[in-house]
Design a protein around this motif. Sequence first.
Motif, PDB file in Angstrom:
ATOM      1  N   LYS A   1       0.818  -1.204   0.000  1.00 44.96           N
ATOM      2  CA  LYS A   1       0.000   0.000   0.000  1.00 44.96           C
ATOM      3  C   LYS A   1       0.858   1.263   0.000  1.00 44.96           C
ATOM      4  CE  LYS A   1      -3.954  -2.214   2.117  1.00 44.96           C
ATOM      5  NZ  LYS A   1      -4.848  -2.277   3.265  1.00 44.96           N
TER       6      LYS A   1
ATOM      7  N   ASN B   1       1.116   4.245  -3.053  1.00 46.16           N
ATOM      8  CA  ASN B   1       0.535   5.504  -2.561  1.00 46.16           C
ATOM      9  C   ASN B   1      -0.908   5.369  -2.101  1.00 46.16           C
ATOM     10  OD1 ASN B   1       2.902   6.967  -3.042  1.00 46.16           O
ATOM     11  ND2 ASN B   1       2.338   7.242  -5.190  1.00 46.16           N
ATOM     12  N   GLN B   2      -1.216   4.270  -1.428  1.00 45.46           N
ATOM     13  CA  GLN B   2      -2.532   4.092  -0.832  1.00 45.46           C
ATOM     14  C   GLN B   2      -2.492   4.652   0.583  1.00 45.46           C
ATOM     15  OE1 GLN B   2      -5.168   2.618  -2.520  1.00 45.46           O
ATOM     16  NE2 GLN B   2      -3.759   2.735  -4.214  1.00 45.46           N
ATOM     17  N   ASP B   3      -3.641   5.074   1.078  1.00 48.21           N
ATOM     18  CA  ASP B   3      -3.706   5.596   2.448  1.00 48.21           C
ATOM     19  C   ASP B   3      -3.518   4.444   3.433  1.00 48.21           C
ATOM     20  OD1 ASP B   3      -4.151   8.207   1.736  1.00 48.21           O
ATOM     21  OD2 ASP B   3      -6.321   7.964   1.698  1.00 48.21           O
TER      22      ASP B   3
ATOM     23  N   ARG C   1      -2.868   3.769   7.794  1.00 50.51           N
ATOM     24  CA  ARG C   1      -2.822   4.405   9.102  1.00 50.51           C
ATOM     25  C   ARG C   1      -1.451   4.207   9.717  1.00 50.51           C
ATOM     26  NH1 ARG C   1      -6.001  -0.033  12.773  1.00 50.51           N
ATOM     27  NH2 ARG C   1      -4.366  -1.537  12.500  1.00 50.51           N
TER      28      ARG C   1
END
Length: 73
Positions: A63, A67-69, A71
């Motif tokens: 991820k 460039n995925q969000d 946490r």
Amino acid sequence: MAERKRSTDGGSETEALIGNPPAAPDQSGTAGGALAERVASRDSEKRVTESPDSHTDATKSDKIATNQDVRND
């Protein structure tokens, strides 16, 4: 309930305060499918070398690389 008072000049006070909202996106999801492509290529290699019944999940590093969000842990 109180009556709503309409503008006598025909203007919109809400639009004057907040302006026009930006256009909504056409679709949702990941851009380009880079995450799915990355996981699928690793999964197909794993099925050939290890077990045809294997299943590969996306990892946090996948991820981040696409460039995925994610946490903060």
